[in-house]
Design an enzyme around this catalytic site. Structure first.
Site, short mmCIF file in Angstrom:
data_model
loop_
_atom_site.label_atom_id
_atom_site.label_comp_id
_atom_site.label_asym_id
_atom_site.label_seq_id
_atom_site.Cartn_x
_atom_site.Cartn_y
_atom_site.Cartn_z
N PHE A 233 74.98 94.96 -23.07
CA PHE A 233 76.28 94.30 -22.91
C PHE A 233 76.44 93.10 -23.82
O PHE A 233 77.25 92.21 -23.55
CB PHE A 233 76.51 93.91 -21.43
CG PHE A 233 76.23 95.01 -20.47
CD1 PHE A 233 77.03 96.14 -20.47
CD2 PHE A 233 75.16 94.96 -19.61
CE1 PHE A 233 76.77 97.20 -19.60
CE2 PHE A 233 74.88 96.02 -18.74
CZ PHE A 233 75.69 97.13 -18.74
N ARG A 620 91.45 107.68 -31.65
CA ARG A 620 90.89 108.99 -31.32
C ARG A 620 89.70 108.83 -30.38
O ARG A 620 88.90 107.91 -30.54
CB ARG A 620 90.44 109.70 -32.61
CG ARG A 620 90.23 111.19 -32.44
CD ARG A 620 90.42 111.95 -33.76
NE ARG A 620 89.37 111.65 -34.70
CZ ARG A 620 88.55 112.57 -35.23
NH1 ARG A 620 88.68 113.83 -34.91
NH2 ARG A 620 87.64 112.22 -36.12
N GLN A 630 82.12 104.77 -20.48
CA GLN A 630 82.46 103.41 -20.91
C GLN A 630 83.55 102.80 -20.04
O GLN A 630 83.46 101.67 -19.59
CB GLN A 630 82.94 103.42 -22.37
CG GLN A 630 81.83 103.60 -23.36
CD GLN A 630 80.86 102.45 -23.31
OE1 GLN A 630 81.17 101.32 -23.65
NE2 GLN A 630 79.66 102.72 -22.85
N LYS A 693 89.51 103.28 -32.54
CA LYS A 693 89.78 101.84 -32.49
C LYS A 693 88.74 101.07 -31.68
O LYS A 693 88.87 99.86 -31.52
CB LYS A 693 91.18 101.58 -31.90
CG LYS A 693 92.30 102.13 -32.79
CD LYS A 693 93.60 101.35 -32.65
CE LYS A 693 94.34 101.65 -31.37
NZ LYS A 693 95.65 100.94 -31.32
N GLY A 694 87.73 101.74 -31.19
CA GLY A 694 86.71 101.03 -30.40
C GLY A 694 87.10 101.02 -28.93
O GLY A 694 88.27 100.88 -28.58
N GLU A 697 84.38 97.41 -25.54
CA GLU A 697 84.76 96.07 -25.09
C GLU A 697 86.12 96.12 -24.40
O GLU A 697 86.34 95.50 -23.37
CB GLU A 697 84.85 95.08 -26.26
CG GLU A 697 83.82 95.25 -27.34
CD GLU A 697 82.47 94.64 -27.04
OE1 GLU A 697 82.37 93.75 -26.18
OE2 GLU A 697 81.50 95.08 -27.67
MO1 MOS Z 1 79.30 93.72 -27.18
S1 MOS Z 1 79.41 91.88 -26.28
O1 MOS Z 1 79.64 93.07 -28.74
O2 MOS Z 1 77.67 94.18 -27.00
#
Ligand code: MOS
Length: 730
Positions: A233, A620, A630, A693-694, A697
């Site tokens: 994390f 995507r 996630q 786009k990730g 987080e």
């Molecule tokens: Mo994440 S806080 O960048 O592992």
């Protein structure tokens, strides 16, 4: 090049390394069997500020099985070169065993090396350290702090003064610890002046550079191996002092040394999400259109380093606000340095902004979803750039529909279910899309299988699986015919697995590398007179199930195996990579709409989340099943942040009093209701070549405020403090 059909990408695969993990065959850092390794246990300080006046190691040293005790009195001097590569914050990092100074509670003061872990632990308990202690300062409250960053557009004070509606709020957010399942640990082994480290890390190259800097050796003399990481994390994004301690001990001992931190030590030396104090002022017109926002966030950092996280982005770009001012301050304390924790900066900031938005909606009698839609910008006002993609409106519309938002009675405290007051809340989530330079290598063997590698990490998102999916489609192979390897500095370089940049960066590098390899095979075939593909344009060839074939005439073709065998080739290989453009003419972020329903026990103040739904605009989705892993994990983390997680410091002596998993509360199964994730069908090619786009987080951001807003709706009680406790609701 003809595009390859996408079969593996987008299919809900289970983790390719799942069997290894559940059968205990995946070796985490200190699981590695390194012959001749001895065990090290760190002794940490029981004061937060002062100096060591004496260390009596005689009892430990005379204990059978204890091999050596290293302290600042007998440790060699270490080089500690400056190191720009390792995610070290600005300042002067802790130098292990180099002097008698104590900078924070739990700082390593000695290491005991012994034949077994138990002996080393007992030996550590026998080391007698005396101190000259001074009163530490560990409390953020009431300290003005030092300005770190400023931003301004328009005239915020004037706009606030003339606003039809104003809010002025002060938020308090607790310190949180990452608490991954696997504690940090390292095995160090020297061969002359070459060092090998088996380490828990999200960034093998960062550890490599830091170890080289600490010992003053060339970077190429250090190899870091980290195939499996049991969660992080963010806690493993920089190299903490125990890595240097393990390497130092191994050098002193002349044999490999294994060092694992205890669960308790995980609270003192590997970072945390900093505590925040955040004043936020909003101005709006009667229709709910924001006219001004003034942000004054303050967070804690250490006296020896100035921590930075992305606290200012959201306030600048999330909504259509013409006047914005921001002053970020840090308060330097006698504590260890914080480190990025899931959704760093954004998670904290979004709590303040999104709770304030809910208050504004309530005050104006505007639906909270509608309020957000009224403040949708048409471009990023912080840069003037258009968004690569921004589908927050769709996130809210889909979410409202699926959640049944329209059935909501807006009046707080209007719904009861037995003893429980029931409420719903909503918030926006957002996290920036980052990419970095990454490289990969791919090899196609004569047997028709491939190995692809890059020095990435997999701290849990499922990188082994997602990269395998990208590679399999690019090579036209089945998932089981492709092996992806990661976590070794001998592999082509990759950025940290942090800031949700790995899929975009390494995924694009894997795509490029495998495209090159496929093209190589295609060129070989079309130029080979004995190939059925001889003379075909390379652009007209695709590879499906390991067979190169003409796109519109699939009968004409041959397999990789036939091609390589006929050409007497053991393999083909290619190197590739991805370099993000130096300047991107787009503002790139992932977005979400988070909906939560809570029940609050009217007499006890207990909060239970009853259901939650998040809708994501994340580009995507490579791996839907892992995306759910996630998303649900992010929601669970957000429930922790909202209701449970709180690192408590005793400011009299700077000790963390709940440094264990019994007293530091995290959600357990009984705390988790039905959670649902929906992904808008997206593909953001402006962000990166594979359109992602990730996600890692983004899924945490917006969860805590959605819960807080639901608590308000249930009870009529507005809480500006995290975690939200029963006491605050009574
Ligand atoms: Mo994440 S806080 O960048 O592992």
């Amino acid at each position: 090049m003809s595009p390859q059909p996408q079969k593996a990408v987008g299919s809900p695969l289970s983790r390719v390394d799942g069997r290894l993990k559940v059968t205990g065959q995946a070796d985490y850092a200190v699981d590695h069997d390194v012959p001749g390794a001895v065990h090290a246990v760190v002794v940490d300080s029981s004061i937060a500020l002062g100096r060591i006046t004496g260390i009596d190691t005689s009892a430990a040293e005379s204990h059978p099985g204890v091999l050596k005790v290293i302290t600042h009195r007998n440790a060699p001097r270490l080089v500690y070169r400056d190191n720009p590569v390792s995610n070290n914050p600005r300042g002067r990092r802790l130098r292990v065993f180099q002097d008698d100074q104590i900078l924070f509670f739990g700082q390593p003061v000695a290491v005991v090396v012994a034949t077994t872990i138990e002996t080393a632990q007992h030996g550590a308990s026998l080391v007698d350290v005396s101190y000259e202690a001074r009163q530490p300062t560990t409390d953020l409250a009431g300290r003005p702090g030092d300005p770190l960053l400023n931003y301004a557009r328009g005239d915020t004070e004037a706009a606030l003064a003339s606003a039809a509606v104003r809010l002025d709020r002060e938020f308090h957010l607790a310190r949180n610890h990452h608490n991954p399942m696997e504690p940090h640990g390292t095995i160090a082994s020297w061969d002359g002046d070459k060092l090998t480290l088996w380490d828990k890390t999200q960034y093998v190259i960062g550890v490599q550079n830091e170890a080289a800097a600490v010992f003053g050796i060339p970077v190429e003399n250090v190899r870091v191996i980290s195939p499996f990481v049991g969660g992080a994390f963010g806690s493993a994004l920089r190299t903490w002092p125990h890595v240097a301690i393990a390497a130092l001990a191994a050098r002193e001992m002349g044999c490999p040394v294994k060092l694992a931190l205890s669960r308790r030590q995980m609270y003192f030396t590997v970072g945390y999400r900093p505590r925040y104090q955040y004043r936020l002022r909003l101005g709006a017109d009667r229709q709910g259109r924001l006219t001004a926002m003034a942000h004054e966030p303050t967070y804690e950092t250490s006296n020896h380093e100035t921590f930075w996280e992305a606290t200012l982005f959201l306030g600048q770009m999330l909504y259509n606000v013409p006047n914005v001012s921001q002053t970020l301050r840090t308060v330097s304390l006698d504590v260890n340095t914080p480190l990025w924790m899931r959704g760093p900066g954004f998670s904290s900031t979004s709590f303040c902004i999104e709770v304030a938005m809910d208050e504004l909606a309530h005050e104006l009698g505007i639906d909270p979803v509608e309020l957000r839609l009224r403040n949708e910008p048409t471009k990023d006002l912080s840069t003037g750039l258009p968004f690569s993609t921004r589908r927050l409106r769709e996130c809210f519309q889909t979410g409202a529909q699926e959640f049944g938002w329209g059935r909501r009675n807006p009046k707080p405290r209007s719904t009861r279910d037995g003893d429980w007051l029931v409420g719903t809340g909503v918030a926006t989530g957002c996290y920036d899309t980052r990419r970095a330079r990454a490289e990969a290598h791919a090899r196609l063997d004569a047997g028709g299988t491939a190995v692809v590698q890059s020095a990435a990490s997999d701290a849990g998102p499922g990188t082994y699986t997602s990269m395998t999916q990208v590679a399999a489609d690019a090579l036209g192979l089945a998932v089981r015919e492709v092996e992806f390897r990661l976590g070794d500095t001998t592999m082509p370089p990759a950025p940290p697995q942090g800031a949700s940049q790995l899929m975009a960066s390494v995924g694009s590098a894997v795509q490029d590398t495998c495209d090159k390899l496929r093209l190589q095979a295609i060129r070989l075939a079309v130029g080979d007179q004995r190939s059925p593909l001889h003379g075909v344009r390379p652009d007209d060839v695709v590879v499906i199930a390991g067979r190169l074939q003409v796109k519109d005439k699939p009968a004409r073709g041959e397999t990789y195996r036939q091609l390589l065998a006929r050409n007497n080739l053991t393999h083909l290989e290619a190197n590739g990579g991805y370099t993000p453009p130096a300047e991107t003419p787009y503002s790139m972020y992932g977005y979400s709409a988070v909906f939560a329903e809570v029940g609050v026990d009217a007499r006890l103040g207990l909060v239970r989340v009853r259901r939650m739904l998040s809708v994501y605009d994340a580009g995507r989705i490579i791996s839907p099943k892992l995306a759910d892993s996630q998303a649900l994990g992010g929601m669970i983390g957000g429930i922790g942040m909202a209701l449970l997680e709180h690192t408590v410091t005793d400011h009299r002596d700077g000790r963390i009093v709940n440094a264990n998993l019994a007293d530091y509360l995290v959600p357990v199964n009984a705390d988790i209701p039905e959670l649902r994730a929906i992904y808008l069908d997206g593909d953001d090619r402006k962000a990166d070549p594979i359109g992602v786009k990730g996600l890692g987080e983004l899924v945490k951001v917006g969860v805590a405020p959605a819960i807080a807003n639901a608590v308000f709706h249930a009870t009529g009680r507005r809480v500006h403090e995290l975690p939200i406790t029963a006491e605050a609701l009574l």
